[in-house]
Scaffold this active site. Structure first.
Site, short mmCIF file in Angstrom:
data_model
loop_
_atom_site.label_atom_id
_atom_site.label_comp_id
_atom_site.label_asym_id
_atom_site.label_seq_id
_atom_site.Cartn_x
_atom_site.Cartn_y
_atom_site.Cartn_z
N LYS A 97 0.83 -1.22 0.00
CA LYS A 97 0.00 0.00 0.00
C LYS A 97 0.86 1.26 0.00
O LYS A 97 0.77 2.11 0.90
CB LYS A 97 -0.97 0.02 1.19
CG LYS A 97 -1.99 -1.11 1.18
CD LYS A 97 -3.05 -0.91 2.27
CE LYS A 97 -4.07 -2.01 2.31
NZ LYS A 97 -3.55 -3.28 2.89
N ALA A 99 2.03 4.96 -0.68
CA ALA A 99 1.15 6.13 -0.62
C ALA A 99 1.92 7.44 -0.61
O ALA A 99 1.45 8.42 -0.04
CB ALA A 99 0.27 6.03 0.62
N ASP A 100 3.11 7.49 -1.24
CA ASP A 100 3.91 8.71 -1.16
C ASP A 100 4.20 9.25 -2.57
O ASP A 100 3.72 8.69 -3.56
CB ASP A 100 5.21 8.39 -0.39
CG ASP A 100 5.69 9.58 0.45
OD1 ASP A 100 5.59 10.72 -0.04
OD2 ASP A 100 6.15 9.35 1.58
N ASN A 103 9.13 9.86 -6.20
CA ASN A 103 10.54 9.63 -5.87
C ASN A 103 10.68 8.75 -4.62
O ASN A 103 11.51 7.83 -4.59
CB ASN A 103 11.25 10.97 -5.64
CG ASN A 103 12.72 10.77 -5.41
OD1 ASN A 103 13.42 10.22 -6.25
ND2 ASN A 103 13.19 11.18 -4.24
O1 S5P Z 1 -9.46 -2.60 1.95
C1 S5P Z 1 -8.68 -3.46 2.29
C2 S5P Z 1 -7.49 -3.70 1.59
C3 S5P Z 1 -6.65 -4.72 1.99
S1 S5P Z 1 -5.32 -5.12 0.98
N1 S5P Z 1 -8.97 -4.29 3.33
C4 S5P Z 1 -8.13 -5.29 3.76
O2 S5P Z 1 -8.49 -6.01 4.71
N2 S5P Z 1 -6.93 -5.49 3.11
C5 S5P Z 1 -5.96 -6.51 3.58
O3 S5P Z 1 -6.55 -7.79 3.47
C6 S5P Z 1 -5.55 -6.35 5.04
O4 S5P Z 1 -4.39 -5.56 5.16
C7 S5P Z 1 -5.31 -7.79 5.48
O5 S5P Z 1 -3.97 -8.17 5.18
C8 S5P Z 1 -6.24 -8.60 4.60
C9 S5P Z 1 -7.55 -9.01 5.27
O6 S5P Z 1 -7.33 -9.84 6.36
P1 S5P Z 1 -8.51 -10.59 7.15
O7 S5P Z 1 -7.80 -11.32 8.23
O8 S5P Z 1 -9.46 -9.55 7.66
O9 S5P Z 1 -9.17 -11.52 6.14
#
Ligand code: S5P
Length: 274
Positions: A97, A99-100, A103
């Site tokens: 993820k 987000a910056d 560079n």
């Molecule tokens: O909107 C999001 C995006 C992501 S990538 N919601 C999320 O939950 N994730 C990721 O998906 C989150 O960082 C975690 O690694 C995974 C969901 O995990 P769970 O244990 O809730 O299924």
């Protein structure tokens, strides 16, 4: 509304529409293994991550990591997960993820203690900083055949990635072209509006669970069928629902198979095969 064109095609035929090598390989794996399941392995030591991967590897098209939560992250870990990805045929997705500004993300992607671009086939970025984040990451990722997803929507309650923000994320992806940006993290077919002929984005969806409606920190769960059949998404991302299941190692393996079968059945249903 008529169904999005990508949802009426097989994963195999969609592989032909992609020039990016990671997207092509992923769609090929999905078809071969009959799996649209990505397991999110959010555990905190290298050995625990590898243990889960060995358990679920046969059932998945992709394994998702958060390398910054692994307390003993090392070159040996990277070598082993890479070996497993070749042997068990899955893609590695580092859920960084980014987000910056362009560079900074270039440096974060290529350097530091994780050198993400050197081992992760796929990663993701928030579109928040604007198109420079894509060009920065692409300058590192494209020569290596890597791919990027933009976070167009999120699964957590009251998140801000909605409406105009989501539409702008899709516009940014279209403007960047298919060389590097291959899809989205989203809860729905965000690319429905204004879909261009020949265009194909992969929609990957977290917030999937069969046992619970959510957690105490805002996560919200839907079933594989809701995600793949009702919402037309392509890949289900499951974390705690699989690696967190009680009952020991065999149970984790069984649970991965259960999600794989449910996800695949929903895909076949949307193709009208059953
Ligand atoms: O909107 C999001 C995006 C992501 S990538 N919601 C999320 O939950 N994730 C990721 O998906 C989150 O960082 C975690 O690694 C995974 C969901 O995990 P769970 O244990 O809730 O299924």
């Amino acid at each position: 509304m008529s169904p999005h064109p990508s949802t009426t095609k097989t994963y195999a035929s969609r592989a032909e529409l992609h020039s990016n090598p990671t997207a092509k390989r992923l769609l090929g794996i999905m078809e071969r293994k009959q799996s649209n399941l990505c397991v999110s392995v959010d555990v905190t030591t290298a050995e625990e991550v590898l243990e889960v991967v060995r358990r679920v590897g046969k059932s998945v098209c992709m394994v998702k990591t958060h390398c910054d939560i692994i307390s003993d992250f090392s070159k040996a870990f990277v070598d082993e997960i890479t070996r497993l990805s070749d042997e068990m045929d899955f893609i590695i997705f580092e859920d960084r993820k980014f987000a910056d500004i362009g560079n900074t993300v270039t440096l974060q992607y290529a350097s530091g203690s994780h050198t993400i671009a050197s081992w992760s086939h796929l990663t993701n970025a928030h579109p928040l900083p604007g198109p420079g984040i894509i060009s920065g990451l692409a300058s590192v990722g494209v020569p290596l055949g890597r791919a990027l997803l933009l976070l167009a929507e999120m699964s957590s309650k009251d998140n801000l990635a909605t409406g105009h923000y989501t539409r702008e994320a899709v516009r940014m992806a279209r403007e960047a072209g298919p060389e590097f940006v291959v899809g989205f993290i989203a809860m729905s077919r965000v690319d429905q509006e204004g879909a261009k002929e020949g265009e194909d984005f992969l929609v990957m969806t977290p917030g999937v669970g069969l046992h619970s409606a959510g957690d105490k920190m805002g996560q919200q769960y839907r079933t594989p069928r809701e995600v793949v059949y009702d919402s037309g998404c392509d890949v289900i991302i499951v974390g705690r629902g699989i690696y967190g299941i009680k009952g020991g190692e065999e149970k984790v393996k069984e649970e991965a198979e259960r999600y794989r079968k449910e996800g695949w059945a929903a895909y076949e249903e949307r193709l009208g095969r059953k």
